[in-house]
Scaffold this motif. Structure first.
Motif, PDB file in Angstrom:
ATOM      1  N   PHE A 503       0.842  -1.186   0.000  1.00 63.41           N
ATOM      2  CA  PHE A 503       0.000   0.000   0.000  1.00 63.41           C
ATOM      3  C   PHE A 503       0.888   1.251   0.000  1.00 63.41           C
ATOM      4  N   VAL A 504       0.441   2.274  -0.695  1.00 65.23           N
ATOM      5  CA  VAL A 504       1.227   3.497  -0.802  1.00 65.23           C
ATOM      6  C   VAL A 504       1.578   4.051   0.575  1.00 65.23           C
ATOM      7  N   GLU A 505       0.614   4.076   1.482  1.00 63.87           N
ATOM      8  CA  GLU A 505       0.855   4.657   2.798  1.00 63.87           C
ATOM      9  C   GLU A 505       1.916   3.893   3.574  1.00 63.87           C
ATOM     10  N   ASP A 506       2.036   2.573   3.322  1.00 69.33           N
ATOM     11  CA  ASP A 506       3.090   1.806   3.981  1.00 69.33           C
ATOM     12  C   ASP A 506       4.462   2.316   3.548  1.00 69.33           C
ATOM     13  N   GLY A 507       4.614   2.540   2.229  1.00 68.13           N
ATOM     14  CA  GLY A 507       5.880   3.063   1.717  1.00 68.13           C
ATOM     15  C   GLY A 507       6.159   4.462   2.223  1.00 68.13           C
ATOM     16  N   GLN A 509       5.232   5.718   5.069  1.00 64.03           N
ATOM     17  CA  GLN A 509       5.671   5.619   6.458  1.00 64.03           C
ATOM     18  C   GLN A 509       7.136   5.196   6.552  1.00 64.03           C
ATOM     19  N   LEU A 510       7.530   4.240   5.709  1.00 68.13           N
ATOM     20  CA  LEU A 510       8.932   3.807   5.712  1.00 68.13           C
ATOM     21  C   LEU A 510       9.859   4.959   5.341  1.00 68.13           C
ATOM     22  N   LEU A 511       9.460   5.751   4.348  1.00 66.74           N
ATOM     23  CA  LEU A 511      10.289   6.886   3.949  1.00 66.74           C
ATOM     24  C   LEU A 511      10.344   7.949   5.050  1.00 66.74           C
ATOM     25  N   ASN A 512       9.224   8.184   5.702  1.00 61.91           N
ATOM     26  CA  ASN A 512       9.233   9.153   6.797  1.00 61.91           C
ATOM     27  C   ASN A 512      10.091   8.661   7.959  1.00 61.91           C
ATOM     28  N   ASP A 513      10.168   7.338   8.137  1.00 52.08           N
ATOM     29  CA  ASP A 513      11.089   6.791   9.137  1.00 52.08           C
ATOM     30  C   ASP A 513      12.531   7.111   8.758  1.00 52.08           C
ATOM     31  N   TRP A 514      12.851   6.990   7.474  1.00 52.87           N
ATOM     32  CA  TRP A 514      14.196   7.320   7.003  1.00 52.87           C
ATOM     33  C   TRP A 514      14.507   8.809   7.196  1.00 52.87           C
ATOM     34  N   LEU A 515      13.469   9.638   7.122  1.00 53.50           N
ATOM     35  CA  LEU A 515      13.663  11.094   7.210  1.00 53.50           C
ATOM     36  C   LEU A 515      13.660  11.615   8.644  1.00 53.50           C
ATOM     37  N   ALA A 516      13.273  10.780   9.589  1.00 54.61           N
ATOM     38  CA  ALA A 516      13.061  11.240  10.953  1.00 54.61           C
ATOM     39  C   ALA A 516      14.365  11.525  11.690  1.00 54.61           C
ATOM     40  N   TRP A 517      14.403  12.674  12.359  1.00 56.75           N
ATOM     41  CA  TRP A 517      15.482  13.030  13.287  1.00 56.75           C
ATOM     42  C   TRP A 517      15.025  14.241  14.079  1.00 56.75           C
ATOM     43  N   THR A 548       1.709  15.157  -2.681  1.00 56.72           N
ATOM     44  CA  THR A 548       0.637  15.069  -1.693  1.00 56.72           C
ATOM     45  C   THR A 548      -0.177  13.796  -1.819  1.00 56.72           C
ATOM     46  N   ASN A 549      -0.098  13.126  -2.953  1.00 59.33           N
ATOM     47  CA  ASN A 549      -0.903  11.942  -3.292  1.00 59.33           C
ATOM     48  C   ASN A 549      -2.386  12.260  -3.445  1.00 59.33           C
ATOM     49  N   VAL A 550      -2.733  13.538  -3.490  1.00 59.34           N
ATOM     50  CA  VAL A 550      -4.134  13.917  -3.688  1.00 59.34           C
ATOM     51  C   VAL A 550      -4.633  13.420  -5.048  1.00 59.34           C
ATOM     52  N   ASP A 551      -3.747  13.410  -6.039  1.00 57.61           N
ATOM     53  CA  ASP A 551      -4.143  12.989  -7.388  1.00 57.61           C
ATOM     54  C   ASP A 551      -3.998  11.489  -7.611  1.00 57.61           C
ATOM     55  N   GLY A 552      -3.596  10.746  -6.591  1.00 59.50           N
ATOM     56  CA  GLY A 552      -3.546   9.290  -6.678  1.00 59.50           C
ATOM     57  C   GLY A 552      -2.655   8.769  -7.791  1.00 59.50           C
ATOM     58  N   ASP A 553      -3.122   7.699  -8.457  1.00 53.37           N
ATOM     59  CA  ASP A 553      -2.333   7.060  -9.512  1.00 53.37           C
ATOM     60  C   ASP A 553      -2.092   7.973 -10.706  1.00 53.37           C
ATOM     61  N   LYS A 554      -2.884   9.018 -10.839  1.00 54.98           N
ATOM     62  CA  LYS A 554      -2.734   9.944 -11.969  1.00 54.98           C
ATOM     63  C   LYS A 554      -1.783  11.096 -11.653  1.00 54.98           C
ATOM     64  N   GLY A 555      -1.242  11.125 -10.447  1.00 57.46           N
ATOM     65  CA  GLY A 555      -0.389  12.236 -10.045  1.00 57.46           C
ATOM     66  C   GLY A 555       0.872  12.336 -10.877  1.00 57.46           C
ATOM     67  N   ALA A 556       1.227  13.552 -11.268  1.00 64.50           N
ATOM     68  CA  ALA A 556       2.380  13.763 -12.144  1.00 64.50           C
ATOM     69  C   ALA A 556       3.703  13.475 -11.447  1.00 64.50           C
ATOM     70  N   SER A 557       3.715  13.518 -10.102  1.00 64.57           N
ATOM     71  CA  SER A 557       4.959  13.274  -9.355  1.00 64.57           C
ATOM     72  C   SER A 557       5.058  11.847  -8.832  1.00 64.57           C
ATOM     73  N   LYS A 558       4.141  10.995  -9.215  1.00 67.65           N
ATOM     74  CA  LYS A 558       4.039   9.687  -8.572  1.00 67.65           C
ATOM     75  C   LYS A 558       5.211   8.768  -8.888  1.00 67.65           C
ATOM     76  N   PRO A 560       8.583   9.130  -9.497  1.00 65.64           N
ATOM     77  CA  PRO A 560       9.767   9.220  -8.638  1.00 65.64           C
ATOM     78  C   PRO A 560       9.507   8.714  -7.224  1.00 65.64           C
ATOM     79  N   ILE A 561       8.321   9.016  -6.686  1.00 64.36           N
ATOM     80  CA  ILE A 561       7.984   8.555  -5.340  1.00 64.36           C
ATOM     81  C   ILE A 561       7.839   7.042  -5.319  1.00 64.36           C
ATOM     82  N   ASP A 562       7.215   6.470  -6.355  1.00 63.93           N
ATOM     83  CA  ASP A 562       7.089   5.014  -6.421  1.00 63.93           C
ATOM     84  C   ASP A 562       8.454   4.345  -6.361  1.00 63.93           C
TER      85      ASP A 562
END
Length: 589
Positions: A503-507, A509-517, A548-558, A560-562
């Protein structure tokens, strides 16, 4: 006959930047500093004259940024954004957004800069753009007229000169022609919407756009400035929302400097990347050559600050940020709020030692997006390459009307590559070369990278390839050899496996864990984020800042994030070379 002596009431009129003493002690210090009581009236008359000069000729005698002594012994800084805007322009930034709160003096400064440019160069072409005819007359043309030198206001028409202005109708025929043959024209966005050709053709030296400029018009106007090296100033307070035009400056922007903000509590962080009690002051846009200067309402000494304090009392944080600093709250809605400049490193800071991974996101209607990642012995994750990159293909995503922007040129430029072409691109990037004589791919000694694992988006990788035998997927082609007519292997096996579906939100969360300090403590080995991205990977950096993931699978920035979230889900780790088993050879395809 001599002029009537000035009355004491005239001499004692208040002024925010030429303040009068407020106590007996202050008056005593002033009198002592100017040579006694006999010199006091002369000092007051000079002060009065200075105030009148600023009113009659604000272009040459107006008050700009200054440090002004206060009654309590402190020093207040007035209009610092005026000085900062000039510094940015002098440094070569010719495309500036002046962002700010209500009555923060953006309009006055833009008008002054426009008139200065008109007078500084013969035959200059200056344009002013605003919403409609009424706002042009009542706001833009009015303030421009106020900054005209007094000797020009009475000329009206003489030879080629045309300066016919009235408060009711503005400048005659929306144009002003100065003695040096410079032309200042006024346009409206409604006029352009009815006749787009009005923004074409002419070469300009300075363009000022006020408030809700359409994004497409802004892009057109930039080309008008190219030939003469002109400057573009956009003034904006986002009262009616976060527009696509403003997104061209703010999406993915990096905070360069901050300032203490009166209405932000000293122990609170309102904008990520700012110290407690601060707001952004200067930002560097994702687009090269653009910058943002933030005009604080509290810095304008001609505002009755007490009234501003009263109006903002009890308002929400979002309202205060908007009204006092022009800061749109949309910038805090991204999925990775802790991503900052700390996570962006120079290419020279990428560790040489580490385990390399590669991830690709195949797509049929656009270019594949690819990332190369290195995990060092400390477990830090470094993204050291992306494709397409800004330098060769342009932006993957650009600001747009949708929350996650619109497709940039990198998504489609030279689109339509076959698998062999992608393999050639990948191998070349990793330090391999095609030896025509030997008819094979070879490593460049000391350059070719060792890739432990290649991953592919599980959906894109399993997609069936049209026109190929039934059951053949992109992954199959990547893992098969392709040969040319002479039987040479031009497309080696790549050993690509599907990434772990999740699930996208799982990924996220993992990235936010990497960013946390803990940003309130010094950066150290025990207190640091775990994800770092090379400054050359601008498309991924932009996506991390804005997605933001507001645009879901159609998002133009998706895409690189994937790619980066698949790496996180895979659990990319450092692996010592001696632990490699299973017959896989370092340096293979």
């Amino acid at each position: 006959m001599s002029a009537s002596p000035l009355k004491l009431a005239d001499l004692m009129q208040p002024h925010p930047m030429l303040r009068l003493p407020e106590s007996d002690a202050e008056w005593s210090r002033l009198i002592a500093s100017i040579g006694g009581k006999d010199a006091l009236r002369g000092w007051l008359e000079k002060r009065y004259l200075r105030i009148q000069q600023a009113k009659s000729d604000p272009l040459r005698n107006g008050f700009e940024s200054a440090e002004v002594p206060q009654a309590d012994g402190s020093v207040a800084e007035y209009l610092p954004a005026w000085a900062e805007t000039r510094r940015q322009m002098a440094a070569g930034y010719t495309d500036l957004l002046l962002l700010g709160g209500n009555r923060a003096s953006k309009t006055q400064h833009a008008a002054k800069l426009a008139i200065e440019r008109s007078l500084a160069k013969d035959n200059a072409t200056v344009w002013g753009w605003i919403m409609d005819e009424n706002s042009s007359i009542d706001r833009m043309q009015k303030v421009v007229a106020e900054f005209l030198p007094p000797e020009l206001r009475s000329i009206k028409k003489q030879g080629h000169v045309k300066i016919s202005y009235s408060l009711a109708t503005g400048f005659s025929e929306r144009i002003m022609v100065l003695p040096n043959r410079s032309r200042f024209r006024f346009f409206t966005y409604k006029q352009w919407q009815q006749d787009p050709i009005c923004a074409e053709g002419d070469e300009t030296d300075f363009i000022w756009c006020d408030e809700l400029v359409p994004a497409r018009l802004l892009e057109t106007l930039r080309f008008r400035n190219v030939t003469r090296g002109g400057q573009l100033i956009t003034t904006f307070t986002p009262l009616e929302g976060y527009t696509e035009a403003v997104a061209q400056y703010l999406e993915g922007a990096r905070i360069v400097s901050t300032r203490r903000a009166r209405f932000v509590p000293r122990d609170e962080i309102w904008v990520r990347g700012c110290p407690p009690g601060h707001m952004p002051f200067v930002l560097e846009s994702a687009a090269v050559g653009r910058r943002v200067v933030v005009y604080f309402t509290e810095d304008n000494p001609f505002n009755p600050l007490a009234n501003v304090v009263k109006l903002l009392a009890g308002q929400t944080r979002g309202t205060v940020m908007l009204r006092a600093y022009g800061w749109p709250t949309k910038l805090s809605e991204t999925k990775f709020p802790k991503f900052s400049d700390t996570n962006v490193v120079r290419e020279s800071d990428i560790p040489k030692e580490g385990t390399n991974y590669m991830i690709l996101d195949p797509a049929g209607s656009r270019n594949w997006f690819m990332l190369w990642v290195r995990v060092d012995p400390l477990g830090r994750v470094f993204v050291y390459r992306e494709w397409p990159d800004v330098a060769s293909c342009g932006a993957w995503t650009e600001p747009g009307e949708k929350a996650d922007g619109k497709r940039g040129p990198a998504q489609t430029i030279e689109n339509g590559k076959g698998v062999i072409e992608y393999k050639r691109l990948i191998l070349t990037a990793e330090g391999w070369f095609w030896d025509e004589t030997a008819g094979e791919w070879k490593q460049r000694p000391g350059v070719a990278e060792r890739i432990l694992q290649r991953l592919a988006d599980p959906r894109g990788g399993s997609a069936q390839v049209p026109g190929i035998d039934e059951g053949t997927s992109v992954l199959d082609l990547l893992n098969d050899e392709q040969v040319d007519r002479r039987g040479r292997v031009v497309g080696p096996r790549m050993d690509v496996v599907p990434a772990i579906a999740h699930f996208v939100e799982d990924g996220v969360q993992l990235l936010n864990d990497w960013l946390a300090w803990d940003e309130n403590k010094p950066l150290s080995e025990m207190n640091r984020p775990n994800l770092f991205i090379s400054e050359k990977c601008q498309n991924l950096i932009y996506a991390m800042r804005t997605w933001t993931n507001v645009d879901g699978d159609k998002g133009a920035s998706k895409d690189p994030i994937d790619c980066i979230r698949y790496i996180a889900k895979w659990g990319a780790t450092y692996v010592e070379e001696r632990r490699m088993t299973g017959g896989r050879k370092w340096g293979g395809y």
